[in-house]
Design a protein around this motif. Sequence first.
Motif, PDB file in Angstrom:
ATOM      1  N   LEU A 151      93.965  50.526   0.050  1.00  0.00           N
ATOM      2  CA  LEU A 151      92.506  51.443   0.540  1.00  0.00           C
ATOM      3  C   LEU A 151      91.494  52.396  -0.657  1.00  0.00           C
ATOM      4  O   LEU A 151      90.515  51.478  -0.817  1.00  0.00           O
ATOM      5  CB  LEU A 151      92.204  51.840   1.100  1.00  0.00           C
ATOM      6  CG  LEU A 151      90.824  53.341   1.658  1.00  0.00           C
ATOM      7  CD1 LEU A 151      89.452  52.331   2.552  1.00  0.00           C
ATOM      8  CD2 LEU A 151      91.016  54.311   2.530  1.00  0.00           C
ATOM      9  N   ARG A 156      95.210  56.652   9.336  1.00  0.00           N
ATOM     10  CA  ARG A 156      95.024  55.263   9.978  1.00  0.00           C
ATOM     11  C   ARG A 156      93.126  54.973  10.762  1.00  0.00           C
ATOM     12  O   ARG A 156      92.630  53.716   9.775  1.00  0.00           O
ATOM     13  CB  ARG A 156      95.817  54.992  10.540  1.00  0.00           C
ATOM     14  CG  ARG A 156      95.387  52.931  11.300  1.00  0.00           C
ATOM     15  CD  ARG A 156      96.404  53.199  12.129  1.00  0.00           C
ATOM     16  NE  ARG A 156      96.432  53.366  13.550  1.00  0.00           N
ATOM     17  CZ  ARG A 156      96.968  53.861  13.719  1.00  0.00           C
ATOM     18  NH1 ARG A 156      98.265  54.223  14.197  1.00  0.00           N
ATOM     19  NH2 ARG A 156      96.741  54.319  15.447  1.00  0.00           N
ATOM     20  N   SER A 157      93.328  56.021  11.190  1.00  0.00           N
ATOM     21  CA  SER A 157      91.782  55.916  11.494  1.00  0.00           C
ATOM     22  C   SER A 157      90.605  56.566  10.426  1.00  0.00           C
ATOM     23  O   SER A 157      89.237  56.012   9.870  1.00  0.00           O
ATOM     24  CB  SER A 157      90.947  56.834  12.286  1.00  0.00           C
ATOM     25  OG  SER A 157      91.961  56.842  13.729  1.00  0.00           O
ATOM     26  N   ARG A 174      91.444  55.761   6.903  1.00  0.00           N
ATOM     27  CA  ARG A 174      91.254  54.367   6.433  1.00  0.00           C
ATOM     28  C   ARG A 174      89.961  53.118   7.122  1.00  0.00           C
ATOM     29  O   ARG A 174      89.620  52.405   6.245  1.00  0.00           O
ATOM     30  CB  ARG A 174      92.623  53.483   6.633  1.00  0.00           C
ATOM     31  CG  ARG A 174      92.298  52.074   5.752  1.00  0.00           C
ATOM     32  CD  ARG A 174      92.201  50.599   6.133  1.00  0.00           C
ATOM     33  NE  ARG A 174      92.878  50.975   7.880  1.00  0.00           N
ATOM     34  CZ  ARG A 174      94.258  50.596   8.535  1.00  0.00           C
ATOM     35  NH1 ARG A 174      94.748  50.239   7.141  1.00  0.00           N
ATOM     36  NH2 ARG A 174      94.159  50.320   9.671  1.00  0.00           N
ATOM     37  N   ASP A 175      89.996  52.696   8.857  1.00  0.00           N
ATOM     38  CA  ASP A 175      89.320  52.294   9.307  1.00  0.00           C
ATOM     39  C   ASP A 175      87.650  53.105   8.694  1.00  0.00           C
ATOM     40  O   ASP A 175      86.860  52.363   8.695  1.00  0.00           O
ATOM     41  CB  ASP A 175      89.554  51.784  10.870  1.00  0.00           C
ATOM     42  CG  ASP A 175      91.033  52.245  11.233  1.00  0.00           C
ATOM     43  OD1 ASP A 175      91.586  50.692  10.169  1.00  0.00           O
ATOM     44  OD2 ASP A 175      91.457  51.796  11.727  1.00  0.00           O
ATOM     45  N   LEU A 176      87.094  53.951   8.747  1.00  0.00           N
ATOM     46  CA  LEU A 176      85.669  54.462   8.011  1.00  0.00           C
ATOM     47  C   LEU A 176      85.616  54.214   7.223  1.00  0.00           C
ATOM     48  O   LEU A 176      84.407  53.455   7.007  1.00  0.00           O
ATOM     49  CB  LEU A 176      85.471  55.465   9.009  1.00  0.00           C
ATOM     50  CG  LEU A 176      85.781  55.839  10.740  1.00  0.00           C
ATOM     51  CD1 LEU A 176      86.130  58.015  10.824  1.00  0.00           C
ATOM     52  CD2 LEU A 176      84.727  56.108  11.065  1.00  0.00           C
ATOM     53  N   SER A 191      87.072  51.924   5.306  1.00  0.00           N
ATOM     54  CA  SER A 191      87.004  50.283   4.793  1.00  0.00           C
ATOM     55  C   SER A 191      85.376  49.705   5.178  1.00  0.00           C
ATOM     56  O   SER A 191      85.697  48.500   4.849  1.00  0.00           O
ATOM     57  CB  SER A 191      88.394  49.827   5.409  1.00  0.00           C
ATOM     58  OG  SER A 191      88.684  50.269   5.388  1.00  0.00           O
ATOM     59  N   GLU A 192      84.647  50.553   5.640  1.00  0.00           N
ATOM     60  CA  GLU A 192      83.368  49.588   6.410  1.00  0.00           C
ATOM     61  C   GLU A 192      82.582  50.372   5.132  1.00  0.00           C
ATOM     62  O   GLU A 192      81.847  51.041   4.655  1.00  0.00           O
ATOM     63  CB  GLU A 192      83.044  50.279   7.563  1.00  0.00           C
ATOM     64  CG  GLU A 192      83.955  49.921   9.167  1.00  0.00           C
ATOM     65  CD  GLU A 192      83.348  50.228  10.450  1.00  0.00           C
ATOM     66  OE1 GLU A 192      82.406  50.965  10.376  1.00  0.00           O
ATOM     67  OE2 GLU A 192      84.420  50.525  11.244  1.00  0.00           O
TER      68      GLU A 192
END
Length: 468
Positions: A261, A416-417, A419-421, A423-424
Motif C-alpha cells: 500500500l 485491512r479496512s 488499506r481498502d480506504l 487504496s482508493e
Amino acid sequence: MSVPRITSRALIQIGEELESDEEEVIKYACKDISSKTNMLELLTEVNEGNPQPVILELLYLVKRFDLIKKHYKMTKAEVERLLTKQFRVISDYRSLIIELNEQVEESELEALVFLLKYDLRNSGMLKKNKTFLSLMVDLEKHVLLATRIDLLENVFETIHRVDLQKKVLKFQQKDNVNCGGPYVNAHPAAATTLTYRIRSSTSSSMGPQIAGCSNKGTTPVQETLQQIGDHDERYLVRKGNMGFCVIIDCIGNDAEMLRALFRSLHFVVHCHLYKRVEEVEDILQGIANMEQHKNHDIFACFVVSRGNTDSLFCLDGNLPGLSLDRIKNIFTGQSCPNLRGKPKLFFIQNYFVCDIEESHEGSFVEVDCPGEDAASCQRSENTLKIPNEADIFWSHCRVDEMELQRSSGSPSLYLRSLRDLLSEKETRKHRDLLDIHTELNRIIYTKQAGYSLQLRHTLTKKLFLYPV
C-alpha cells in the motif's frame, strides 16, 4: 523475469569490490532510505527493508555490470528492461544528481564552489567539498539547494554547461513542477536569495544571466505551495516520495499488505518482522535520527503486536513491554527535529492479552475483552493518553488476542479496512485523514467483531494523502 535473491555472502563480496567513488554514489543514492555509513551495513539494511531488486538498481547506478553479471546472471539490457517495469526505490531526484555528478569536470566543480562561495563560507563548508556529490549533500543539509532545484539550472548555464542545464529542465518538466525541486524542508530558507546572489555576483564578469524562473512571472514553488497550504489549511504533501513509513509486524499477518500500500503511495518503506522490545526501540530510535526526514512530508508508523493497556510485548510476550508513550516520544519535535511541523501518523494494532494483569500506582488496570461493562470501557479509554505534541495522529485498535486463533494468518480487520480506504485514489483526493478514519470507525463497529478503535490527534491542519 525473476530476480535471484542476494545472499549475505554476496553482499559482503559486493561491498569488498566497490571502489570509494562508487561507495560515495551508493551512500548518496540511499540517503532517503538509510542513515548507515558503513557500506556493508547500508547494503544489508536496504536489501532487507526494500523491494528485492534494490541492490541491482544500485549496481546499475554505479555501472558495475561485472558485479551484476556475477551475482544476478543478467546483462545490461536485461537489467534495463527489468527496471523500467519495477518500482524504483531510488528517487528520480537522486538519480538526476548522480547523473550530473558523472559529467561535472573537476575544473567545473571549482567554478560551482566559486559561485556559491558566499553561502558555503557562511555555512563553514567551503573547504570540505571535494566532489560534486559532497557539494550537493551540504547544499541539501543547509537547505540551500532543497528549496530550488532551478538553482542548478542557473549555475550550469553560468559555466556554459547547457547540456546539464537541459537535463535539469527536463527533470522539472517531468515532475510537473515549475522552478522548484522535489525536496522541500520543513523550515526552508528564502528561495530567491541565493539565486539572486549568483546572478548579481557574476553578471559583470560572465555576461548576461539566464532569466530563469524569476523572469517568468511566477511565484517560487515553495511560496506557491505554502500559499495553497495556508489557504486550504492543508499540510504540504508533494508529488514524489510523499513520506517515510516504518512497519513493525510482530504477528506476521499484515506487513506485506501495508508495504504494498505505502509503496504505491510513493512512501519510502522500511519493514521489520518478529522483533523483540529492545530491537523495536532501537529500530525506531535509528529511524528518528535519520536526516532524510527533512526531505519527506509525512511520517507513518505501524506496529502490530500483542500487548496490554499501555504497552506492546513484541516477541518478548510479557511485561514490561514497550510503552506506547515511548513510541510516540521518540518522534516528538524535540526528539526528532527533522519531523517538526510535519504530520506523524501512528497506527497501532494491539492484540490484547487478557490474562496478564498489571498494577501501577495511580493508574487503572484495563481488560479489553468482550463483555466488559460500560464503566470498564470508560476506564480503558481514559488510560490511553492524548498525545502532548502537535501534528500527531494516533490510531489505536485493540482486539482480544483470541482473534489470532479465530482467524489464523488473516490480516487485521482494522488494517485491512484502512488499506481498502487508502487504496482508493478519489477517497484520498477528496477526503482528509480524519474523514477517512471516521469511515474506518463505521466499518469496524458495523462488523461487530470485537475490535475497539480509538483516535487521539493533535493535527493542526487537514491532511490529504494526495499531492497538492
